[in-house]
Design a protein around this motif. Sequence first.
Motif, PDB file in Angstrom:
ATOM      1  N   ALA A 105       0.844  -1.205   0.000  1.00  0.00           N
ATOM      2  CA  ALA A 105       0.000   0.000   0.000  1.00  0.00           C
ATOM      3  C   ALA A 105       0.879   1.255   0.000  1.00  0.00           C
ATOM      4  O   ALA A 105       0.614   2.211  -0.748  1.00  0.00           O
ATOM      5  CB  ALA A 105      -0.956  -0.006   1.190  1.00  0.00           C
ATOM      6  N   TYR A 106       1.927   1.275   0.827  1.00  0.00           N
ATOM      7  CA  TYR A 106       2.844   2.432   0.843  1.00  0.00           C
ATOM      8  C   TYR A 106       3.630   2.535  -0.459  1.00  0.00           C
ATOM      9  O   TYR A 106       3.734   3.613  -1.049  1.00  0.00           O
ATOM     10  CB  TYR A 106       3.801   2.342   2.048  1.00  0.00           C
ATOM     11  N   ARG A 107       4.192   1.402  -0.931  1.00  0.00           N
ATOM     12  CA  ARG A 107       5.009   1.420  -2.154  1.00  0.00           C
ATOM     13  C   ARG A 107       4.204   1.834  -3.377  1.00  0.00           C
ATOM     14  O   ARG A 107       4.649   2.656  -4.179  1.00  0.00           O
ATOM     15  CB  ARG A 107       5.602   0.027  -2.399  1.00  0.00           C
ATOM     16  N   GLU A 108       3.021   1.251  -3.534  1.00  0.00           N
ATOM     17  CA  GLU A 108       2.190   1.565  -4.708  1.00  0.00           C
ATOM     18  C   GLU A 108       1.780   3.047  -4.698  1.00  0.00           C
ATOM     19  O   GLU A 108       1.704   3.687  -5.740  1.00  0.00           O
ATOM     20  CB  GLU A 108       0.947   0.669  -4.738  1.00  0.00           C
ATOM     21  N   SER A 109       1.511   3.581  -3.507  1.00  0.00           N
ATOM     22  CA  SER A 109       1.144   5.001  -3.402  1.00  0.00           C
ATOM     23  C   SER A 109       2.321   5.884  -3.792  1.00  0.00           C
ATOM     24  O   SER A 109       2.166   6.887  -4.509  1.00  0.00           O
ATOM     25  CB  SER A 109       0.706   5.325  -1.974  1.00  0.00           C
ATOM     26  N   LEU A 110       3.512   5.534  -3.323  1.00  0.00           N
ATOM     27  CA  LEU A 110       4.705   6.318  -3.649  1.00  0.00           C
ATOM     28  C   LEU A 110       5.020   6.244  -5.134  1.00  0.00           C
ATOM     29  O   LEU A 110       5.349   7.262  -5.761  1.00  0.00           O
ATOM     30  CB  LEU A 110       5.902   5.802  -2.828  1.00  0.00           C
ATOM     31  N   SER A 141       3.163  10.255 -11.456  1.00  0.00           N
ATOM     32  CA  SER A 141       2.256  11.381 -11.689  1.00  0.00           C
ATOM     33  C   SER A 141       2.986  12.722 -11.633  1.00  0.00           C
ATOM     34  O   SER A 141       2.361  13.784 -11.763  1.00  0.00           O
ATOM     35  CB  SER A 141       1.121  11.372 -10.655  1.00  0.00           C
ATOM     36  N   GLY A 142       4.297  12.681 -11.395  1.00  0.00           N
ATOM     37  CA  GLY A 142       5.093  13.907 -11.393  1.00  0.00           C
ATOM     38  C   GLY A 142       4.944  14.745 -10.140  1.00  0.00           C
ATOM     39  O   GLY A 142       5.285  15.931 -10.135  1.00  0.00           O
ATOM     40  N   LEU A 143       4.440  14.146  -9.054  1.00  0.00           N
ATOM     41  CA  LEU A 143       4.246  14.904  -7.815  1.00  0.00           C
ATOM     42  C   LEU A 143       5.562  14.997  -7.047  1.00  0.00           C
ATOM     43  O   LEU A 143       6.455  14.168  -7.209  1.00  0.00           O
ATOM     44  CB  LEU A 143       3.175  14.238  -6.945  1.00  0.00           C
ATOM     45  N   LYS A 196      15.541   5.536  -0.851  1.00  0.00           N
ATOM     46  CA  LYS A 196      16.957   5.288  -1.116  1.00  0.00           C
ATOM     47  C   LYS A 196      17.237   5.222  -2.613  1.00  0.00           C
ATOM     48  O   LYS A 196      18.368   5.353  -3.055  1.00  0.00           O
ATOM     49  CB  LYS A 196      17.417   4.008  -0.417  1.00  0.00           C
ATOM     50  N   GLN A 197      16.174   5.000  -3.429  1.00  0.00           N
ATOM     51  CA  GLN A 197      16.327   5.107  -4.886  1.00  0.00           C
ATOM     52  C   GLN A 197      16.204   6.583  -5.268  1.00  0.00           C
ATOM     53  O   GLN A 197      15.800   7.405  -4.464  1.00  0.00           O
ATOM     54  CB  GLN A 197      15.203   4.350  -5.601  1.00  0.00           C
ATOM     55  N   GLU A 198      16.496   6.883  -6.532  1.00  0.00           N
ATOM     56  CA  GLU A 198      16.259   8.235  -7.026  1.00  0.00           C
ATOM     57  C   GLU A 198      14.782   8.376  -7.343  1.00  0.00           C
ATOM     58  O   GLU A 198      14.285   7.747  -8.276  1.00  0.00           O
ATOM     59  CB  GLU A 198      17.105   8.492  -8.283  1.00  0.00           C
ATOM     60  N   THR A 199      14.065   9.174  -6.594  1.00  0.00           N
ATOM     61  CA  THR A 199      12.614   9.252  -6.792  1.00  0.00           C
ATOM     62  C   THR A 199      12.152  10.602  -7.332  1.00  0.00           C
ATOM     63  O   THR A 199      11.068  10.699  -7.885  1.00  0.00           O
ATOM     64  CB  THR A 199      11.862   9.027  -5.463  1.00  0.00           C
ATOM     65  N   GLY A 200      12.942  11.649  -7.125  1.00  0.00           N
ATOM     66  CA  GLY A 200      12.503  12.993  -7.499  1.00  0.00           C
ATOM     67  C   GLY A 200      11.546  13.619  -6.507  1.00  0.00           C
ATOM     68  O   GLY A 200      11.096  14.749  -6.698  1.00  0.00           O
ATOM     69  N   LEU A 201      11.209  12.900  -5.437  1.00  0.00           N
ATOM     70  CA  LEU A 201      10.299  13.469  -4.429  1.00  0.00           C
ATOM     71  C   LEU A 201      11.055  14.444  -3.533  1.00  0.00           C
ATOM     72  O   LEU A 201      12.195  14.199  -3.147  1.00  0.00           O
ATOM     73  CB  LEU A 201       9.697  12.357  -3.562  1.00  0.00           C
TER      74      LEU A 201
END
Length: 183
Positions: free
Chosen positions: A106-111, A117-119, A152-157
């Motif tokens: 649930a947490y991973r899919e939301s992230l 979605s570019g958020l 820890k990955q590159e997420t852009g968040l």
Amino acid sequence: MYSIKINQTRLSLVHGDITAQATDAIVNAANSSLIGGGGVDGAIHRAGGPAILEECRQIVAGQGRLPTGKAVITTGGRLKARHVIHTVGPVWRGGQKGEAELLADAYRESLKLAVVSGLKTVAFPSISTGAYGYPVEQAAEIAVKTVIDFLKQETGLDEVVFVLYGSSDYRVYEETIQRLHVP
Ligand code: ADP
């Protein structure tokens, strides 16, 4: 308010009401029907207005009920947040029914949905620890570990926020972050 940095992303804890958050998205601890319920779900629909439910109905009409561990995105309606990410956490059934993996999903899919979605900023409630009965210490462990591993990955968040409604929940999350975060 407590916060740490993981890569380029701030991970923060806030004590309060998630419907007041001005992040790009807030996450809803929804149920599979997406038609609204009590707890944080009810609060989000009340604050955001009917546009959210309308989009939820269209999603269910198109793809059916949302399985546990999956996530979808809608408008935020009248919320400060432009979007709501609806996910379904597991109902606690004693801990031997795959609850931990489903909660992590649930947490991973939301992230993941926030990223595609570019958020840039997203706020989570404590998924499954209300009506769904997940013990908060165990849920916090999974929530914090899953979010830290993801970041820890590159997420852009830029920021991920946990918004805890009760002060004892806030302390549990704070203690969990301090224990699991090794800078
Ligand atoms: P679930 O069905 O996934 O257990 P609930 O909404 O019953 O979802 O509870 C999840 C958590 O959300 C609980 O810790 C509850 O106290 C909290 N909560 C309820 N209302 C709000 C709110 N407005 N903002 C943030 N958290 C909330």
